[in-house]
Write an enzyme that holds these catalytic residues in place. Structure first.
Site, PDB file in Angstrom:
ATOM      1  N   LYS A 135       1.836  -0.401 -12.373  1.00 29.65           N
ATOM      2  CA  LYS A 135       0.815  -1.392 -12.718  1.00 29.65           C
ATOM      3  C   LYS A 135       0.620  -2.305 -11.515  1.00 29.65           C
ATOM      4  O   LYS A 135       1.177  -3.402 -11.439  1.00 29.65           O
ATOM      5  CB  LYS A 135       1.223  -2.188 -13.964  1.00 29.65           C
ATOM      6  CG  LYS A 135       0.997  -1.436 -15.260  1.00 29.65           C
ATOM      7  CD  LYS A 135       1.277  -2.296 -16.476  1.00 29.65           C
ATOM      8  CE  LYS A 135       0.284  -3.416 -16.684  1.00 29.65           C
ATOM      9  NZ  LYS A 135      -1.045  -2.938 -17.101  1.00 29.65           N
ATOM     10  N   GLU A 175      -7.898   7.659 -19.699  1.00 31.67           N
ATOM     11  CA  GLU A 175      -7.735   6.439 -20.479  1.00 31.67           C
ATOM     12  C   GLU A 175      -9.028   5.652 -20.381  1.00 31.67           C
ATOM     13  O   GLU A 175      -9.996   6.102 -19.765  1.00 31.67           O
ATOM     14  CB  GLU A 175      -6.556   5.614 -19.963  1.00 31.67           C
ATOM     15  CG  GLU A 175      -6.647   5.205 -18.499  1.00 31.67           C
ATOM     16  CD  GLU A 175      -5.422   4.450 -17.996  1.00 31.67           C
ATOM     17  OE1 GLU A 175      -4.441   4.353 -18.747  1.00 31.67           O
ATOM     18  OE2 GLU A 175      -5.467   3.942 -16.867  1.00 31.67           O
TER      19      GLU A 175
END
Length: 334
Positions: free
Chosen positions: A188, A221
């Protein structure tokens, strides 16, 4: 009760925390205050600053190159939800990019809790960042001598409550999800331009979210959410290898499905699978679990949130109310 050595700068006027913090509903794209917290206090490297005075150097490589990592964490009813899992993922991201977090996990836990206390919140959102730190204008990270830790406590409601009842409309965007061989989504990182470009496409299409495909043309996603589809009573979601983040809320769906006796399969999903699904929903820390009722103009199922989605949402909300790391430790009587 103060339980950290962090220094408080720009001390606010004393006021007692309220029993029910107000979370202002807002759509992500609408202008809003940075934190939504009156007299907000932001943690930077062991000290607390007012929102107006919370600043980082223009030479921080997190700003110059997106060289850093982050976690978004929710807290509900005076408890931080899945804090240990979020910090474990933060440490994994750091290890992957050779970034040494300048504190222990226990110290980070206390810093997160104290930031919430300083802002007198019981419900809200934490943005936790670790940047590479100050360096020169060169790319080489060895020029940065010490990483910086920033913790921001905010109120958040990513979508209006009506959207959770009625569902989202999503579109497939042309921007492909970064190939894991180029920039692995398991990290991330502060470099979210790939997601931002997809978000821009969703905005231009007047859609609530954008579905991102990988280089193979399969669903990876959405811009900030994992994707699930339901077909004939089973739940399907793209595998991590498709370019999906190993989401914390994603993993909770696996737990809930096991409780409900519903099979979950990680498998490649195409746009066609989304179009013909009986149900579809997205998961993410900020969005929580939210139904999708339209994709590229096509109704999903009957165009309303389905039974498996609603049961999963209900169980998730129970978990957020009942579990988590306590923020406020009661004082013992003398």
């Amino acid at each position: 009760m103060k339980t950290t050595d962090a220094t408080v700068l720009d001390e606010p006027k004393t006021h007692e925390p309220t029993a029910d913090a107000v979370i202002e509903p807002a759509v992500e794209s609408r202008p809003r205050p940075a934190t939504g917290v009156k007299e907000a206090k932001i943690y930077i490297d062991g000290k607390f600053y007012s929102e107006a005075n919370a600043k980082v150097s223009v030479l921080d490589h997190g700003l110059l190159y997106g060289d850093g990592i982050f976690e978004g964490i929710r807290f509900y009813n005076g408890r931080v939800f899945r804090l240990e899992e979020h910090l474990s993922r933060l440490w994994d991201s750091a290890r992957s990019i050779c970034l040494e977090i300048p504190m222990t996990m226990r110290e980070m836990t206390e810093a997160v809790l104290e930031t919430i206390r300083q802002n007198h919140l019981r419900d809200g959102y934490i943005r936790l960042l670790v940047t590479r730190g100050i360096g020169n204008l060169g790319l080489n990270p060895t020029q940065c001598k010490r990483p910086s830790v920033i913790i921001i406590a905010a109120t958040i409601a990513l979508y209006h409550p009506d959207v959770y009842r009625k569902g989202l409309a999503i579109v497939t965007c042309a921007t492909r999800r970064s190939n894991p061989a180029a920039l692995n989504p398991a990290v991330k990182s502060l470099n979210y331009l790939n997601n931002v470009m997809a978000r821009i496409e969703a905005n231009l299409a007047r859609a609530d979210e954008a579905l991102m495909l990988n280089d193979a043309g399969n669903v990876a996603e959405c811009t900030a959410d994992n994707v699930f589809v339901v077909k004939r009573g089973q739940i399907f979601t793209p595998p991590i290898t498709a370019g999906a983040l190993r989401g914390i809320t994603r993993s909770i769906v696996f737990e809930i499905a096991a409780e409900l006796g519903i099979k979950v399969s990680e498998t490649d999903i195409t746009r066609h699978d989304v179009f013909v699904a009986d149900e579809c929903f997205l998961t993410g820390t900020a969005a929580e679990i939210i139904p999708v009722v339209k994709a590229d103009g096509r109704l999903i199922g009957n165009g309303k949130p389905g039974p498996i989605t609603t049961r999963t949402m209900a169980r998730f909300r129970e978990m957020t109310r009942e579990t988590g790391t306590p923020i406020f430790v009661p004082r013992l009587r003398d």
